[in-house]
Design an enzyme around this catalytic site. Structure first.
Site, PDB file in Angstrom:
ATOM      1  CG  ASP A 175      -0.980  -5.892   3.904  1.00  0.00           C
ATOM      2  OD1 ASP A 175      -1.371  -4.947   3.187  1.00  0.00           O
ATOM      3  OD2 ASP A 175      -1.717  -6.420   4.761  1.00  0.00           O
ATOM      4  CG  HIS A 193      -1.844  -1.112   1.311  1.00  0.00           C
ATOM      5  ND1 HIS A 193      -3.062  -1.100   0.681  1.00  0.00           N
ATOM      6  CD2 HIS A 193      -1.746  -2.325   1.908  1.00  0.00           C
ATOM      7  CE1 HIS A 193      -3.676  -2.259   0.904  1.00  0.00           C
ATOM      8  NE2 HIS A 193      -2.898  -3.017   1.636  1.00  0.00           N
ATOM      9  NE  ARG A 208     -17.902 -30.216  15.779  1.00  0.00           N
ATOM     10  CZ  ARG A 208     -17.175 -30.309  16.905  1.00  0.00           C
ATOM     11  NH1 ARG A 208     -16.360 -31.328  17.092  1.00  0.00           N
ATOM     12  NH2 ARG A 208     -17.274 -29.383  17.835  1.00  0.00           N
ATOM     13  CG  ASP A 246       4.919  -9.153  10.048  1.00  0.00           C
ATOM     14  OD1 ASP A 246       4.485 -10.290  10.339  1.00  0.00           O
ATOM     15  OD2 ASP A 246       4.229  -8.132  10.151  1.00  0.00           O
ATOM     16  N   GLY A 247       6.871 -12.061  11.301  1.00  0.00           N
ATOM     17  CA  GLY A 247       6.986 -12.589  12.657  1.00  0.00           C
ATOM     18  C   GLY A 247       5.833 -12.170  13.550  1.00  0.00           C
ATOM     19  CB  ALA A 306      -8.293 -10.316   7.243  1.00  0.00           C
TER      20      ALA A 306
HETATM   21 ZN   LIG Z   1      -3.370  -4.978   2.305  1.00  0.00          ZN
END
Ligand SMILES: [Zn+2]
Length: 386
Positions: free
Chosen positions: A278, A67, A231, A252-253, A224
């Site tokens: 990201d 981004h 199950r 990134d850990g 996310a």
């Molecule tokens: Zn993103």
């Protein structure tokens, strides 16, 4: 007269091996040849780049999910911001990336997409296209995406956006559980756009249906999205198990425990994994207050969070992701580099030109020292960082 550059000294990553005592010759925008040192006659008219034998010459890194950086964000919708990101990424060995949008208002999206389409992009890393992260995502798994701008699947809107973007939208992150998503997935495929499952609460069955209809990618796997329950195996299991799906991971850990990275690697294999950052605008800027897609983000000790504690993007660089990958898993340096170069090039359908070192390919090259820090970056025959 043709412009030539010659790389000597370092080991060269080619065909999955380190080649020693060779010289790599660049002519104009392409890799011309890779010759044994003894077969090469010194060319005084070329730009000569000589590094020690313990240095690595690797293909330019490609980030399909980023981004922003250095105080700038794609959502700033300005040529100045795009230029700042391109320059910052060059210093991290990234030669190509997808400018990644956030879920935002129609006006803002229109402004961002047309700004990218008009951007000349002659310096720094190349914008290979646009990754639309949203707006057809799950309200419950929005992460740092603005909930009020989430939309239901809308093909005319995507077609309109693709026009504004002059055909540069290459990847769309969406939630497979939304109503009427399957026809949209098929239509995006027909438009040549990679469909990625992400920011989703889809069940295992819903995700498999999306995969059958042309979803071939996973946006930051595990983060996310509906996780694994014994199950209800969830979106994660479907994306992990399908051989058709390439998965992005943020190594990134923080986003993924190292053991989960190892688990993903064993299940998906090195061919189907992509390192992404990201990253948001705080990358290269240090701790402080920033924003991501209109939401306030506080960065402390390089960790970006919303006020409620939700992780909001990262400040990760690609070389750091590669170093983490080596530390967290059993993979080799060659494998980790493949996940950050050839694999993303293949997902974009650009592997004939980008993502590896071979005669005839674009001269997108990075020199790394033994600590895996970037010493120099070249994009299509032009030095963009040293
Ligand atoms: Zn993103």
């Amino acid at each position: 007269m043709k412009k030539r550059s010659v790389f000597t000294g370092m080991q060269i990553l080619m065909d999955g091996e380190w080649i020693k005592d060779h010289v790599l010759i660049v002519e104009d925008k392409k890799i011309k040849n890779i010759l044994p040192v003894h077969a090469y006659k010194n060319d005084m008219t070329a730009n000569n780049y000589e590094f020690a034998k313990d240095h690595y010459l690797i293909p330019g890194l490609i980030d399909l999910h980023i981004h922003g950086s250095a105080g700038f964000d794609v959502m700033d919708a300005s040529a100045n911001a795009l230029s700042g990101i391109c320059h910052a990424l060059a210093s991290e060995g990234v030669t190509g990336f997808l400018a990644t949008t956030m879920t935002a208002s129609d006006e803002q999206m229109a402004s961002v997409l047309s700004t990218i389409a008009k951007f000349p992009n002659q310096e720094g890393a190349a914008i290979l296209g646009i990754h639309l992260e949203g707006p057809f995502i799950s309200a419950g798994k929005n992460g740092a995406q603005s909930a009020r701008n989430i939309k239901l699947p809308d093909l005319p809107l995507i077609k309109h956006w693709q026009e504004l973007a002059k055909g540069t939208i290459r990847l769309v992150t969406l939630a497979p559980e939304l109503n009427e998503i399957l026809p949209l997935i098929r239509e995006l495929n027909a438009m040549g756009i990679v469909v990625s499952a992400g920011h989703t609460d889809a069940t295992y069955a819903q995700t498999n249906l999306a995969i059958e209809n042309g979803c071939t990618h996973a946006t930051h796997l595990f983060n996310a999205m509906r996780g694994i329950h014994q199950r209800e195996p969830g979106a994660v299991s479907a994306l992990l198990l399908s051989k058709k799906v390439n998965a992005e991971i943020i190594v990134d850990g923080l986003h993924l425990h190292p053991a989960v990275v190892e688990l993903i690697l064993r299940l998906k294999g090195k061919e189907n994994l992509l390192l992404v950052t990201d990253a948001m605008r705080a990358k290269c800027m240090g701790d402080g207050e920033y924003d991501l897609g209109g939401q306030a983000v506080a960065v402390k000790k390089n960790i970006a969070r919303l006020a409620d504690g939700t992780i909001a993007g990262s400040t990760l660089s690609m070389p750091h992701a590669i170093r983490n990958m080596l530390q967290f898993t059993q993979c080799s340096l060659i494998d980790a580099i493949q996940m950050a170069s050839l694999n993303p090039a293949r997902v974009m359908g650009m592997e004939a030109h980008k993502g590896s070192i071979a005669p005839g390919k674009d001269a997108d090259l990075v020199v790394m020292n033994p600590a895996l820090e970037v010493m120099m970056t070249m994009r299509e025959g032009e030095k963009i960082y040293q």
